[in-house]
Design a protein around this motif. Structure first.
Motif, PDB file in Angstrom:
ATOM      1  N   ILE A   2       0.872  -1.176   0.000  1.00 12.68           N
ATOM      2  CA  ILE A   2       0.000   0.000   0.000  1.00 12.68           C
ATOM      3  C   ILE A   2       0.909   1.226   0.000  1.00 12.68           C
ATOM      4  CG2 ILE A   2      -1.829   1.245   1.213  1.00 12.68           C
ATOM      5  CD1 ILE A   2      -2.609  -1.616   0.247  1.00 12.68           C
ATOM      6  N   ARG A   3       0.637   2.148  -0.903  1.00 16.66           N
ATOM      7  CA  ARG A   3       1.466   3.359  -1.003  1.00 16.66           C
ATOM      8  C   ARG A   3       0.623   4.534  -1.479  1.00 16.66           C
ATOM      9  NH1 ARG A   3       1.869   4.404  -6.228  1.00 16.66           N
ATOM     10  NH2 ARG A   3       1.927   2.715  -7.760  1.00 16.66           N
ATOM     11  N   PRO A   4       1.140   5.744  -1.305  1.00 18.92           N
ATOM     12  CA  PRO A   4       0.433   6.917  -1.846  1.00 18.92           C
ATOM     13  C   PRO A   4       0.393   6.860  -3.375  1.00 18.92           C
ATOM     14  CG  PRO A   4       2.072   7.585  -0.220  1.00 18.92           C
ATOM     15  CD  PRO A   4       2.309   6.127  -0.514  1.00 18.92           C
ATOM     16  N   VAL A   5      -0.648   7.422  -3.919  1.00 21.11           N
ATOM     17  CA  VAL A   5      -0.809   7.476  -5.371  1.00 21.11           C
ATOM     18  C   VAL A   5       0.285   8.341  -5.990  1.00 21.11           C
ATOM     19  CG1 VAL A   5      -2.317   9.514  -5.414  1.00 21.11           C
ATOM     20  CG2 VAL A   5      -2.591   7.728  -7.163  1.00 21.11           C
ATOM     21  N   SER A   6       0.608   8.041  -7.241  1.00 22.54           N
ATOM     22  CA  SER A   6       1.498   8.908  -8.016  1.00 22.54           C
ATOM     23  C   SER A   6       0.794   9.231  -9.331  1.00 22.54           C
ATOM     24  CB  SER A   6       2.842   8.226  -8.284  1.00 22.54           C
ATOM     25  OG  SER A   6       2.707   7.223  -9.263  1.00 22.54           O
ATOM     26  N   ALA A   7       1.263  10.262  -9.999  1.00 26.04           N
ATOM     27  CA  ALA A   7       0.655  10.664 -11.271  1.00 26.04           C
ATOM     28  C   ALA A   7       0.697   9.519 -12.287  1.00 26.04           C
ATOM     29  CB  ALA A   7       1.363  11.895 -11.820  1.00 26.04           C
ATOM     30  N   GLY A  49      -5.564  18.046   0.369  1.00 31.37           N
ATOM     31  CA  GLY A  49      -4.988  17.492   1.577  1.00 31.37           C
ATOM     32  C   GLY A  49      -5.571  16.155   2.000  1.00 31.37           C
ATOM     33  N   GLN A  50      -6.271  15.490   1.096  1.00 32.65           N
ATOM     34  CA  GLN A  50      -6.860  14.193   1.405  1.00 32.65           C
ATOM     35  C   GLN A  50      -5.970  13.090   0.840  1.00 32.65           C
ATOM     36  OE1 GLN A  50      -9.239  14.003   3.414  1.00 32.65           O
ATOM     37  NE2 GLN A  50     -10.433  15.856   3.250  1.00 32.65           N
ATOM     38  N   PRO A  51      -5.933  11.938   1.511  1.00 35.42           N
ATOM     39  CA  PRO A  51      -5.090  10.841   1.015  1.00 35.42           C
ATOM     40  C   PRO A  51      -5.742  10.052  -0.114  1.00 35.42           C
ATOM     41  CG  PRO A  51      -6.090  10.262   3.125  1.00 35.42           C
ATOM     42  CD  PRO A  51      -6.507  11.671   2.823  1.00 35.42           C
ATOM     43  N   TRP A  52      -4.904   9.596  -1.027  1.00 33.01           N
ATOM     44  CA  TRP A  52      -5.298   8.659  -2.083  1.00 33.01           C
ATOM     45  C   TRP A  52      -4.215   7.581  -2.081  1.00 33.01           C
ATOM     46  CZ3 TRP A  52      -8.697  10.158  -6.565  1.00 33.01           C
ATOM     47  CH2 TRP A  52      -8.931   9.072  -7.434  1.00 33.01           C
ATOM     48  N   LEU A  53      -4.608   6.353  -1.875  1.00 36.69           N
ATOM     49  CA  LEU A  53      -3.681   5.236  -1.760  1.00 36.69           C
ATOM     50  C   LEU A  53      -3.924   4.219  -2.867  1.00 36.69           C
ATOM     51  CD1 LEU A  53      -4.190   4.623   2.059  1.00 36.69           C
ATOM     52  CD2 LEU A  53      -2.330   5.923   0.990  1.00 36.69           C
ATOM     53  N   VAL A  54      -2.873   3.493  -3.228  1.00 40.58           N
ATOM     54  CA  VAL A  54      -3.026   2.387  -4.161  1.00 40.58           C
ATOM     55  C   VAL A  54      -2.484   1.117  -3.516  1.00 40.58           C
ATOM     56  CG1 VAL A  54      -2.919   3.824  -6.230  1.00 40.58           C
ATOM     57  CG2 VAL A  54      -0.832   2.809  -5.335  1.00 40.58           C
ATOM     58  N   ALA A  55      -3.060   0.000  -3.925  1.00 37.34           N
ATOM     59  CA  ALA A  55      -2.565  -1.325  -3.539  1.00 37.34           C
ATOM     60  C   ALA A  55      -1.882  -1.913  -4.763  1.00 37.34           C
ATOM     61  CB  ALA A  55      -3.709  -2.216  -3.089  1.00 37.34           C
ATOM     62  N   GLU A  56      -0.634  -2.308  -4.590  1.00 41.73           N
ATOM     63  CA  GLU A  56       0.117  -2.942  -5.668  1.00 41.73           C
ATOM     64  C   GLU A  56       0.248  -4.432  -5.395  1.00 41.73           C
ATOM     65  OE1 GLU A  56       4.058  -1.648  -6.520  1.00 41.73           O
ATOM     66  OE2 GLU A  56       3.395   0.332  -7.183  1.00 41.73           O
ATOM     67  N   VAL A  57       0.080  -5.224  -6.426  1.00 40.05           N
ATOM     68  CA  VAL A  57       0.336  -6.657  -6.370  1.00 40.05           C
ATOM     69  C   VAL A  57       1.239  -6.977  -7.560  1.00 40.05           C
ATOM     70  CG1 VAL A  57      -0.673  -8.958  -6.512  1.00 40.05           C
ATOM     71  CG2 VAL A  57      -1.871  -7.154  -5.255  1.00 40.05           C
ATOM     72  N   ASP A  58       2.383  -7.559  -7.288  1.00 40.17           N
ATOM     73  CA  ASP A  58       3.350  -7.899  -8.341  1.00 40.17           C
ATOM     74  C   ASP A  58       3.673  -6.686  -9.218  1.00 40.17           C
ATOM     75  OD1 ASP A  58       3.426 -10.558  -7.427  1.00 40.17           O
ATOM     76  OD2 ASP A  58       1.713 -11.105  -8.709  1.00 40.17           O
ATOM     77  N   GLY A  59       3.803  -5.524  -8.581  1.00 36.86           N
ATOM     78  CA  GLY A  59       4.182  -4.318  -9.298  1.00 36.86           C
ATOM     79  C   GLY A  59       3.069  -3.649 -10.091  1.00 36.86           C
ATOM     80  N   GLN A  60       1.851  -4.170  -9.997  1.00 33.70           N
ATOM     81  CA  GLN A  60       0.715  -3.609 -10.730  1.00 33.70           C
ATOM     82  C   GLN A  60      -0.314  -3.044  -9.760  1.00 33.70           C
ATOM     83  OE1 GLN A  60       0.713  -3.591 -14.183  1.00 33.70           O
ATOM     84  NE2 GLN A  60       2.757  -4.434 -13.906  1.00 33.70           N
ATOM     85  N   VAL A  61      -0.944  -1.930 -10.130  1.00 35.35           N
ATOM     86  CA  VAL A  61      -2.011  -1.356  -9.309  1.00 35.35           C
ATOM     87  C   VAL A  61      -3.209  -2.300  -9.366  1.00 35.35           C
ATOM     88  CG1 VAL A  61      -3.588   0.588  -8.995  1.00 35.35           C
ATOM     89  CG2 VAL A  61      -1.207   1.010  -9.659  1.00 35.35           C
ATOM     90  N   ALA A  62      -3.619  -2.797  -8.190  1.00 40.54           N
ATOM     91  CA  ALA A  62      -4.714  -3.759  -8.114  1.00 40.54           C
ATOM     92  C   ALA A  62      -5.946  -3.173  -7.433  1.00 40.54           C
ATOM     93  CB  ALA A  62      -4.260  -5.010  -7.367  1.00 40.54           C
ATOM     94  N   GLY A  63      -5.812  -1.983  -6.881  1.00 39.40           N
ATOM     95  CA  GLY A  63      -6.931  -1.334  -6.215  1.00 39.40           C
ATOM     96  C   GLY A  63      -6.491   0.009  -5.670  1.00 39.40           C
ATOM     97  N   TYR A  64      -7.469   0.769  -5.218  1.00 37.82           N
ATOM     98  CA  TYR A  64      -7.165   2.077  -4.652  1.00 37.82           C
ATOM     99  C   TYR A  64      -8.264   2.488  -3.685  1.00 37.82           C
ATOM    100  CZ  TYR A  64     -10.410   3.907  -8.217  1.00 37.82           C
ATOM    101  OH  TYR A  64     -11.504   4.161  -8.999  1.00 37.82           O
ATOM    102  N   ALA A  65      -7.896   3.414  -2.815  1.00 35.38           N
ATOM    103  CA  ALA A  65      -8.852   3.993  -1.867  1.00 35.38           C
ATOM    104  C   ALA A  65      -8.465   5.443  -1.649  1.00 35.38           C
ATOM    105  CB  ALA A  65      -8.830   3.236  -0.538  1.00 35.38           C
ATOM    106  N   TYR A  66      -9.469   6.257  -1.395  1.00 35.47           N
ATOM    107  CA  TYR A  66      -9.199   7.665  -1.141  1.00 35.47           C
ATOM    108  C   TYR A  66     -10.322   8.256  -0.302  1.00 35.47           C
ATOM    109  CZ  TYR A  66     -12.476   8.620  -5.000  1.00 35.47           C
ATOM    110  OH  TYR A  66     -13.575   8.674  -5.811  1.00 35.47           O
ATOM    111  N   ALA A  67     -10.107   9.475   0.116  1.00 35.31           N
ATOM    112  CA  ALA A  67     -11.122  10.199   0.876  1.00 35.31           C
ATOM    113  C   ALA A  67     -11.319  11.572   0.260  1.00 35.31           C
ATOM    114  CB  ALA A  67     -10.694  10.346   2.338  1.00 35.31           C
ATOM    115  N   THR A  68     -12.542  12.042   0.333  1.00 36.84           N
ATOM    116  CA  THR A  68     -12.867  13.401  -0.107  1.00 36.84           C
ATOM    117  C   THR A  68     -13.653  14.085   1.002  1.00 36.84           C
ATOM    118  OG1 THR A  68     -14.892  12.594  -1.174  1.00 36.84           O
ATOM    119  CG2 THR A  68     -12.936  12.828  -2.570  1.00 36.84           C
TER     120      THR A  68
END
Length: 163
Positions: A2-7, A49-68
């Motif tokens: 799990i890591r912060p989103v990138s462009a 200022g809200q977080p957006w996170l991604v879940a990586e599996v085997d180096g690929q984005v497999a999901g994401y979560a964020y708040a607004t």
């Protein structure tokens, strides 16, 4: 991981989301979203200022979560809407749980005390995830949206730090 989103994640995130747009009633959006539009949405969330996170599996984005922001009036500044989407083949692997396990404490550390989940119904997997984190159903709007010629109910789940 799990890591912060990138462009650079915008294309993968758009692909995940567009599955829900074109094949499900989970979102009421009806037209696929371009990678550029998704990048704009990500930028807006992060700039607020809200977080957006991604879940990586085997180096690929497999999901994401964020708040607004729940709403834009100042009195709602301690409330946020939480959202999670998983790749169409990524459900049932604990990724939603892993994303929320990181997202919820981040929000609390930013002074957010009330979380709201908005769920198009029926959606047993999403309900189970939100309730796993102590969210309780607090509202139900009947036939509030339409997609694919069908009226869809929406439920509201909430968790406050006092709960």
């Amino acid at each position: 991981m799990i890591r912060p989103v990138s462009a650079a994640d915008a294309t993968a995130i758009a692909a995940i989301y567009n599955h829900y747009v074109t094949a499900t009633t989970v979102t009421f959006e009806e037209e696929p979203v371009s990678a550029d539009e998704m990048a704009r949405r990500i930028e807006t969330v992060v700039a607020n200022g809200q977080p957006w996170l991604v879940a990586e599996v085997d180096g690929q984005v497999a999901g994401y979560a964020y708040a607004t922001k729940w709403h834009h009036r100042h009195g709602y500044r301690h409330s946020a809407e939480v959202t999670v989407y998983l790749g169409k083949d990524s459900g049932g692997r604990g990724l939603g749980t892993a994303l929320y396990e990181v997202l919820f404490p981040l929000l609390a550390s930013n002074g957010i005390r009330s979380l709201v989940g908005v769920i198009a119904l029926p959606n047993p997997a999403s309900i189970a995830l939100h309730e796993k984190f102590g969210m309780q159903k607090v509202g139900h709007l009947k036939a509030i949206g339409m997609k694919f010629g069908e009226w869809i109910d929406v439920g509201y789940w909430q968790k406050s730090s006092e709960q």
